[in-house]
Motif scaffolding. Structure first.
Motif, PDB file in Angstrom:
ATOM      1  N   ASP A   1     -55.745 -14.914 -12.216  1.00 43.89           N
ATOM      2  CA  ASP A   1     -55.260 -14.378 -10.944  1.00 43.89           C
ATOM      3  C   ASP A   1     -53.727 -14.330 -10.860  1.00 43.89           C
ATOM      4  N   ARG A   2     -53.236 -13.482  -9.970  1.00 46.00           N
ATOM      5  CA  ARG A   2     -51.809 -13.454  -9.580  1.00 46.00           C
ATOM      6  C   ARG A   2     -51.482 -14.787  -8.915  1.00 46.00           C
ATOM      7  N   GLU A   3     -50.312 -15.350  -9.218  1.00 47.23           N
ATOM      8  CA  GLU A   3     -49.886 -16.608  -8.600  1.00 47.23           C
ATOM      9  C   GLU A   3     -49.658 -16.366  -7.103  1.00 47.23           C
ATOM     10  N   GLY A   4     -50.126 -17.295  -6.270  1.00 47.32           N
ATOM     11  CA  GLY A   4     -49.883 -17.177  -4.808  1.00 47.32           C
ATOM     12  C   GLY A   4     -50.546 -15.959  -4.185  1.00 47.32           C
ATOM     13  N   HIS A   5     -51.596 -15.456  -4.804  1.00 46.76           N
ATOM     14  CA  HIS A   5     -52.208 -14.187  -4.408  1.00 46.76           C
ATOM     15  C   HIS A   5     -52.770 -14.221  -2.988  1.00 46.76           C
ATOM     16  N   ASP A   6     -52.277 -13.330  -2.125  1.00 47.28           N
ATOM     17  CA  ASP A   6     -52.832 -13.222  -0.773  1.00 47.28           C
ATOM     18  C   ASP A   6     -54.243 -12.657  -0.859  1.00 47.28           C
ATOM     19  N   ARG A   7     -55.159 -13.279  -0.139  1.00 43.57           N
ATOM     20  CA  ARG A   7     -56.575 -12.898  -0.208  1.00 43.57           C
ATOM     21  C   ARG A   7     -56.854 -11.648   0.641  1.00 43.57           C
ATOM     22  N   ARG A   8     -56.223 -11.577   1.801  1.00 43.68           N
ATOM     23  CA  ARG A   8     -56.586 -10.478   2.715  1.00 43.68           C
ATOM     24  C   ARG A   8     -55.387 -10.034   3.554  1.00 43.68           C
TER      25      ARG A   8
ATOM     26  N   HIS B   1     -42.582  -4.261  -5.977  1.00 43.12           N
ATOM     27  CA  HIS B   1     -43.811  -4.697  -6.653  1.00 43.12           C
ATOM     28  C   HIS B   1     -43.930  -6.218  -6.713  1.00 43.12           C
ATOM     29  N   VAL B   2     -44.992  -6.736  -6.091  1.00 42.80           N
ATOM     30  CA  VAL B   2     -45.202  -8.182  -5.966  1.00 42.80           C
ATOM     31  C   VAL B   2     -45.164  -8.883  -7.332  1.00 42.80           C
ATOM     32  N   ASP B   3     -45.861  -8.336  -8.326  1.00 41.25           N
ATOM     33  CA  ASP B   3     -45.919  -9.011  -9.635  1.00 41.25           C
ATOM     34  C   ASP B   3     -44.534  -9.134 -10.262  1.00 41.25           C
ATOM     35  N   ARG B   4     -43.707  -8.099 -10.097  1.00 40.17           N
ATOM     36  CA  ARG B   4     -42.347  -8.176 -10.645  1.00 40.17           C
ATOM     37  C   ARG B   4     -41.540  -9.230  -9.905  1.00 40.17           C
ATOM     38  N   SER B   5     -41.808  -9.405  -8.601  1.00 40.11           N
ATOM     39  CA  SER B   5     -41.045 -10.405  -7.831  1.00 40.11           C
ATOM     40  C   SER B   5     -41.396 -11.812  -8.285  1.00 40.11           C
ATOM     41  N   ILE B   6     -42.586 -11.975  -8.864  1.00 39.59           N
ATOM     42  CA  ILE B   6     -42.992 -13.297  -9.362  1.00 39.59           C
ATOM     43  C   ILE B   6     -42.302 -13.568 -10.702  1.00 39.59           C
TER      44      ILE B   6
ATOM     45  N   GLY C   1     -48.288 -12.386   5.788  1.00 45.75           N
ATOM     46  CA  GLY C   1     -48.959 -13.323   4.881  1.00 45.75           C
ATOM     47  C   GLY C   1     -50.457 -13.069   4.813  1.00 45.75           C
ATOM     48  N   ASP C   2     -51.157 -14.095   4.368  1.00 45.18           N
ATOM     49  CA  ASP C   2     -52.592 -14.003   4.134  1.00 45.18           C
ATOM     50  C   ASP C   2     -53.320 -14.092   5.476  1.00 45.18           C
ATOM     51  N   VAL C   3     -54.064 -13.047   5.826  1.00 48.93           N
ATOM     52  CA  VAL C   3     -54.726 -13.006   7.140  1.00 48.93           C
ATOM     53  C   VAL C   3     -56.218 -13.240   6.927  1.00 48.93           C
ATOM     54  N   HIS C   4     -56.652 -14.478   7.111  1.00 48.42           N
ATOM     55  CA  HIS C   4     -58.044 -14.831   6.782  1.00 48.42           C
ATOM     56  C   HIS C   4     -59.050 -14.094   7.640  1.00 48.42           C
ATOM     57  N   GLU C   5     -58.716 -13.919   8.909  1.00 48.97           N
ATOM     58  CA  GLU C   5     -59.623 -13.153   9.774  1.00 48.97           C
ATOM     59  C   GLU C   5     -58.815 -12.459  10.857  1.00 48.97           C
ATOM     60  N   GLY C   6     -59.433 -11.456  11.481  1.00 45.83           N
ATOM     61  CA  GLY C   6     -58.758 -10.724  12.538  1.00 45.83           C
ATOM     62  C   GLY C   6     -57.742  -9.744  11.981  1.00 45.83           C
ATOM     63  N   PHE C   7     -56.911  -9.214  12.888  1.00 50.29           N
ATOM     64  CA  PHE C   7     -55.968  -8.153  12.521  1.00 50.29           C
ATOM     65  C   PHE C   7     -54.583  -8.498  13.056  1.00 50.29           C
ATOM     66  N   SER C   8     -53.572  -8.383  12.213  1.00 46.13           N
ATOM     67  CA  SER C   8     -52.218  -8.739  12.644  1.00 46.13           C
ATOM     68  C   SER C   8     -51.715  -7.747  13.686  1.00 46.13           C
ATOM     69  N   VAL C   9     -51.069  -8.298  14.723  1.00 50.64           N
ATOM     70  CA  VAL C   9     -50.346  -7.454  15.679  1.00 50.64           C
ATOM     71  C   VAL C   9     -48.857  -7.752  15.530  1.00 50.64           C
ATOM     72  N   GLU C  10     -48.039  -6.877  16.085  1.00 51.75           N
ATOM     73  CA  GLU C  10     -46.610  -6.890  15.798  1.00 51.75           C
ATOM     74  C   GLU C  10     -45.911  -8.171  16.215  1.00 51.75           C
ATOM     75  N   THR C  11     -46.492  -8.908  17.171  1.00 48.00           N
ATOM     76  CA  THR C  11     -45.838 -10.136  17.638  1.00 48.00           C
ATOM     77  C   THR C  11     -46.261 -11.364  16.835  1.00 48.00           C
ATOM     78  N   ASP C  12     -47.151 -11.189  15.872  1.00 46.95           N
ATOM     79  CA  ASP C  12     -47.585 -12.338  15.063  1.00 46.95           C
ATOM     80  C   ASP C  12     -46.411 -12.911  14.265  1.00 46.95           C
ATOM     81  N   SER C  13     -46.552 -14.200  13.922  1.00 48.78           N
ATOM     82  CA  SER C  13     -45.441 -14.808  13.169  1.00 48.78           C
ATOM     83  C   SER C  13     -45.497 -14.394  11.702  1.00 48.78           C
ATOM     84  N   PHE C  14     -44.361 -14.593  11.038  1.00 47.14           N
ATOM     85  CA  PHE C  14     -44.244 -14.233   9.618  1.00 47.14           C
ATOM     86  C   PHE C  14     -44.619 -15.429   8.753  1.00 47.14           C
TER      87      PHE C  14
END
Ligand code: NAD
Ligand code: TDX
Length: 341
Positions: A272-279, A87-92, A131-144
């Motif tokens: 808001d959640r701290e560091g909240h990923d938008r998408r 759970h993200v909130d607990r990790s914060i 991480g936060d993906v502002h547009e498009g769709f992540s594929v498996e070779t994308d960076s972390f």
């Protein structure tokens, strides 16, 4: 493949996987290995209580001796690792347990597994590593680009898995699931938290403007995706498991309220959640190439989920005591008070 260790199998997705596998593969033996943290719940395994091909062992994936003993005792040849602080909130609030289980625990499983000589190791990971993906769709070779301590700990676990494949030739597969919902989910995550709070007419704390986007995946579709990756995935590869159904949080919340016949006035915008990923958004073509398809639409899945929590309050009411209330206080008291003022 004959004897599969399912670590974290008493949690939400792990137990769905166990319930599915026990019936789908009667010739396999499934052994659930779980520490039973606040999120682990033997009630999740009640439907397989009488299954002769399932066993439960309590233990910690970061404890070398317990891992070795369960691998040897049950002649385990395959590990599917769901065990995590999730759970993200607990990790914060308290990140340390995340590093211990999600990084050191994964290392321990890999290392003992290597020494004992297991076959396939499946690591259940998450879209949050991208991480936060502002547009498009992540594929498996994308960076972390992980942003929360939870996401970073899952990325760290994945890195250990990769290194054991490259360095020791271990047979590994990684799955990256998107936001999962359905029956038996601990009521700290958005969907079960809001359903169960709304049933009691309590305020629903929506973080920020509620316009964050998540990709929703029904739990049984996630479990089948892991099965496909386990049986057909190529060694050393990672596979996205995505619902490919993107929704704003506020839309999800309003749909749940409508299914429950509760007013939208229960929604409260809180800080808001701290560091909240938008998408988050992933592309699932690679797993589809192995024959997986999402079966549940979001509408149908949410309907099933709301119905399940309505008819199974025996399951969640006893959870909402002790530890749950302590966490609720730490996480929500100040936020809800700020929303009121
Ligand atoms: P959960 O929190 O419901 O369950 C986690 C389980 O792991 C619990 O049964 C807990 O007791 C057990 N556990 C925790 N620490 C342990 C340890 N040290 N040793 C042994 N057991 C331990 O989590 P979930 O939502 O079912 O998630 C399962 C996996 O899927 C996690 O690895 C998570 O990162 C990943 N995931 C979750 C989602 C989601 O939306 N819930 C999405 C993508 C990926
Ligand atoms: O009270 C809340 N209010 C709120 O607005 C809660 C609990 C959540 N939210 C928001 C935060 C997120 O934008 O709803 C969204 C979903 O929140 P969570 O259910 O906490 O999920 P998320 O943070 O997106 O992470 C989930 O998906 C990826 C799982 O918890 C992870 O285990 C998984 O890896």
């Amino acid at each position: 493949m004959k004897n599969i260790l399912v670590t974290g199998g008493a949690g939400f997705i792990g137990s769905a996987f166990v319930r599915y596998m026990v019936n789908a593969y009667p010739h396999y033996t499934l052994v659930t290995f779980d520490k039973l943290t606040y999120a682990g719940n033997l009630d999740n395994l009640l439907p397989v209580k009488n299954a002769s091909n399932h066993h439960f062992e309590q233990g910690d994936i970061a404890d070398r001796e317990s891992v070795q003993s369960v691998l040897e005792q049950h002649k385990i040849d395959t590990i599917v690792n769901f065990a995590a602080e999730s759970h993200v909130d607990r990790s914060i609030l308290e990140p340390e347990a995340f590093i211990r289980t999600d990084v050191f625990g994964v290392y321990t499983l890999l290392e003992v597994g290597r020494q004992v000589g297991i076959g396939r190791f499946v690591q259940v990971s998450t879209d949050e590593v991208y991480g936060d993906v502002h547009e498009g769709f992540s594929v498996e070779t994308d960076s972390f680009l992980p942003n929360s301590p939870y996401a970073a700990s899952k990325a760290g676990g994945e890195m250990m898995v990769r290194s054991y494949h490259v360095t020791y030739g271990m047979d590994t597969v990684i799955t990256r699931g998107s936001n999962t919902y359905g029956p038996y989910q601990y009521p700290e995550k958005l969907v079960p938290f809001f359903i169960t709070e709304a049933m009691d007419d309590k305020p629903l704390p929506l973080y920020g403007d509620g316009m964050q986007i998540r990709d929703w995946l029904y739990v049984d579709d996630h479990a089948r995706g892991i099965d496909v990756a386990l049986h057909k995935g190529k060694s050393g590869e990672a596979y996205n498991i995505a619902g490919e159904d993107l929704r704003h949080n506020i839309e999800v919340a309003k749909k749940m309220l409508s299914l429950l016949g509760k007013p939208e006035s229960l929604l409260k915008h809180v800080p808001d959640r701290e560091g909240h990923d938008r998408r988050y958004a992933m592309n699932a073509d690679k797993l589809r190439g192995l024959g997986w398809e999402r079966q549940m639409t979001f509408e149908e899945g949410l309907h099933n989920t709301v119905s399940w929590y309505k008819t199974n309050d025996w399951w969640w009411r006893k959870i909402k005591t002790g530890e749950y209330l302590d966490y609720y206080k730490k996480q929500y008291a100040a936020r809800l008070a700020a929303a009121e003022s």
